[in-house]
Design an enzyme around this catalytic site. Structure first.
Site, short mmCIF file in Angstrom:
data_model
loop_
_atom_site.label_atom_id
_atom_site.label_comp_id
_atom_site.label_asym_id
_atom_site.label_seq_id
_atom_site.Cartn_x
_atom_site.Cartn_y
_atom_site.Cartn_z
N LEU A 139 0.84 -1.19 0.00
CA LEU A 139 0.00 0.00 0.00
C LEU A 139 0.88 1.24 0.00
O LEU A 139 1.85 1.31 0.78
CB LEU A 139 -0.89 -0.02 1.25
CG LEU A 139 -1.73 1.22 1.57
CD1 LEU A 139 -2.79 1.46 0.52
CD2 LEU A 139 -2.40 1.07 2.94
N SER A 140 0.57 2.21 -0.86
CA SER A 140 1.28 3.47 -0.90
C SER A 140 2.77 3.23 -1.23
O SER A 140 3.05 2.70 -2.30
CB SER A 140 1.08 4.21 0.42
OG SER A 140 1.49 5.54 0.32
N SER A 141 3.70 3.55 -0.32
CA SER A 141 5.12 3.28 -0.61
C SER A 141 5.32 1.80 -0.95
O SER A 141 6.10 1.45 -1.84
CB SER A 141 5.98 3.67 0.60
OG SER A 141 7.34 3.50 0.31
#
Ligand SMILES: *[C@@H]1O[C@H](CO)[C@@H](O)[C@H](O)[C@H]1NC(C)=O
Ligand SMILES: *[C@@H]1O[C@H](CO)[C@@H](O)[C@H](O)[C@H]1NC(C)=O
Ligand SMILES: *[C@@H]1O[C@H](CO)[C@@H](O)[C@H](O)[C@H]1NC(C)=O
Ligand SMILES: *[C@@H]1O[C@H](CO)[C@@H](O)[C@H](O)[C@H]1NC(C)=O
Ligand SMILES: *[C@@H]1O[C@H](CO)[C@@H](O)[C@H](O)[C@H]1NC(C)=O
Length: 361
Positions: A139-141
């Site tokens: 998720l995200s990074s």
């Protein structure tokens, strides 16, 4: 109401953790070349399949492997399906993965991506894992890292599931944070994006890992344009084109965008969903071929349904609340929303443009 439903969702995950058959364990063995000194914890369920699949679960900025273990159900489903989960932790104060250096973006170039590969190889060897079933999600990074692994190590990974992320190499540059990319301002042709991927591992001719990406249209951390750019990139790499949309799939307001025959690349456009997109573990596991949606899930369906429904409610009503939601944005130069986080979460500044609510555990 939204707040209490989120807390019950976290509680559901928490109680699932309490019922796990095994423990999360820090690996202290030398697992091979590790230029950035990344660390990892591993979840090995009591009952493994004969040649278990290996899944890497990659956290968001300021997160840890333990956070990704706690706030997702991947360990719980490891008990159900008999795969192993690697929960790595980014080796720097920002808690972000290196998704910008030439080292991490190149096959055998070094940095975090090489460390992840060596964690996978160590795990495959130690547990007699199946090298044809190696997956990564994040998720995200961690979603950005997923695309980095797709580009730089197509020989190691069989599949990826990336959430609220950007295309492979979009963050490339001297700084850890690439604001132009985050804002969706890096726009290229399919051919240019495809070349970026091909240059990650020049001369590679083998199969490429299948990839699904999920992105909210209301994402103000990593803007939605990045989904469009990912679509261009991977349709070029696979040599496929957009085929059709399935609206309200798998849930209302999500559109599943099929490319080619839908076996190599699929994108989910999630209407009005912010950066903190609710993770849908079973959809990722189905994509990996670990979970067969046509067969009943052994046990535990009640908790799953509860978690999915409540977190969806959270995401779609986020705008109305005076407090920023868990994992949501809580600050930044162009940001106009709430600046404080719900109880148990702390607003952490990642850069001038983006602060995020993260567990204050
Ligand atoms: C998990 O760790 C605790 C504390 O070390 C131990 O008592 C327990 O038996 C472990 N559980 C499993 C399933 O390995
Ligand atoms: C990794 O750890 C080794 C041994 O402690 C140290 O010499 C090295 O400088 C560290 N590398 C980084 C990038 O922190
Ligand atoms: C990284 O690679 C790009 C080309 O791919 C090059 O222009 C740039 O100078 C490289 N950066 C460093 C720090 O070596
Ligand atoms: C498919 O869905 C996406 C996301 O909602 C939308 O932008 C696109 O226009 C749709 N394409 C077609 C042909 O309907
Ligand atoms: C879908 O989006 C519409 C328009 O924003 C909204 O009214 C509706 O509540 C959403 N449905 C769900 C299930 O989130």
């Amino acid at each position: 109401m939204r707040l209490s439903t989120f807390i019950s969702a976290v509680a559901a995950v928490g109680s699932a953790v309490a019922q796990l058959t095994s423990n999360l364990t820090l690996v202290t063995d030398d697992f091979g070349e590790n230029p950035t000194n990344a660390t990892f914890q591993i979840y090995v369920p009591t009952t493994l399949t004969r040649h278990p699949a290996v899944l890497v679960g990659a956290h968001w900025c300021t997160g840890t492997g333990n956070d990704f273990f706690m706030y997702t159900n991947y360990a719980k489903y490891a008990d159900v399906f008999g795969y192993i989960v690697i929960f790595p932790t980014a080796p720097r104060d920002t808690g972000c993965w290196d998704v910008s250096s030439n080292e991490t973006l190149s096959h055998n170039g070094g940095s975090d991506s090489l460390a992840i590969v060596n964690m996978v190889k160590w795990t495959l060897k130690k547990y007699n894992g199946d090298p044809r079933r190696v997956f990564i999600t994040g998720l995200s990074s961690g979603g950005m890292l997923t695309q980095v692994m797709m580009g730089a190590y197509p020989d190691v990974f069989t599949g990826g599931s990336a959430w609220s992320d950007v295309p492979y190499g979009c963050f490339r540059g001297p700084d850890a944070w690439n604001n132009d990319c985050a804002l969706g301002l890096i726009v290229k042709t399919p051919q240019q994006w495809g070349n970026d991927v091909r240059n990650a591992y020049p001369g590679y001719r083998g199969p490429r890992p299948k990839l699904q990406v999920w992105h909210g249209t209301a994402d103000t951390g990593l803007y939605y344009q990045n989904l469009i750019e990912s679509n261009k990139m991977w349709s070029n790499v696979f040599g496929i084109h957009f085929t059709k949309n399935h609206t309200d799939t798998p849930i209302a307001n999500y559109t599943q965008m099929i490319f080619g025959d839908g076996s190599q690349y699929v994108a989910y456009s999630c209407y009005d969903v912010p950066h903190n997109i609710p993770i849908r573990e079973l959809d990722a596991l189905a994509w990996f071929g670990i979970y067969d949606p046509k067969k009943p899930l052994p046990g535990t369906t009640t908790t799953t349904t509860t978690t999915t429904t409540t977190t969806t409610t959270k995401a779609t009503t986020a705008v109305a609340t005076p407090e920023a939601v868990p994992f949501g944005q809580c600050g930044g130069i162009t940001y106009k929303g709430p600046l404080t986080c719900t109880k148990g979460f702390k607003c952490i500044k990642l850069n001038a443009y983006f602060s995020q609510c993260l567990p204050s555990l």
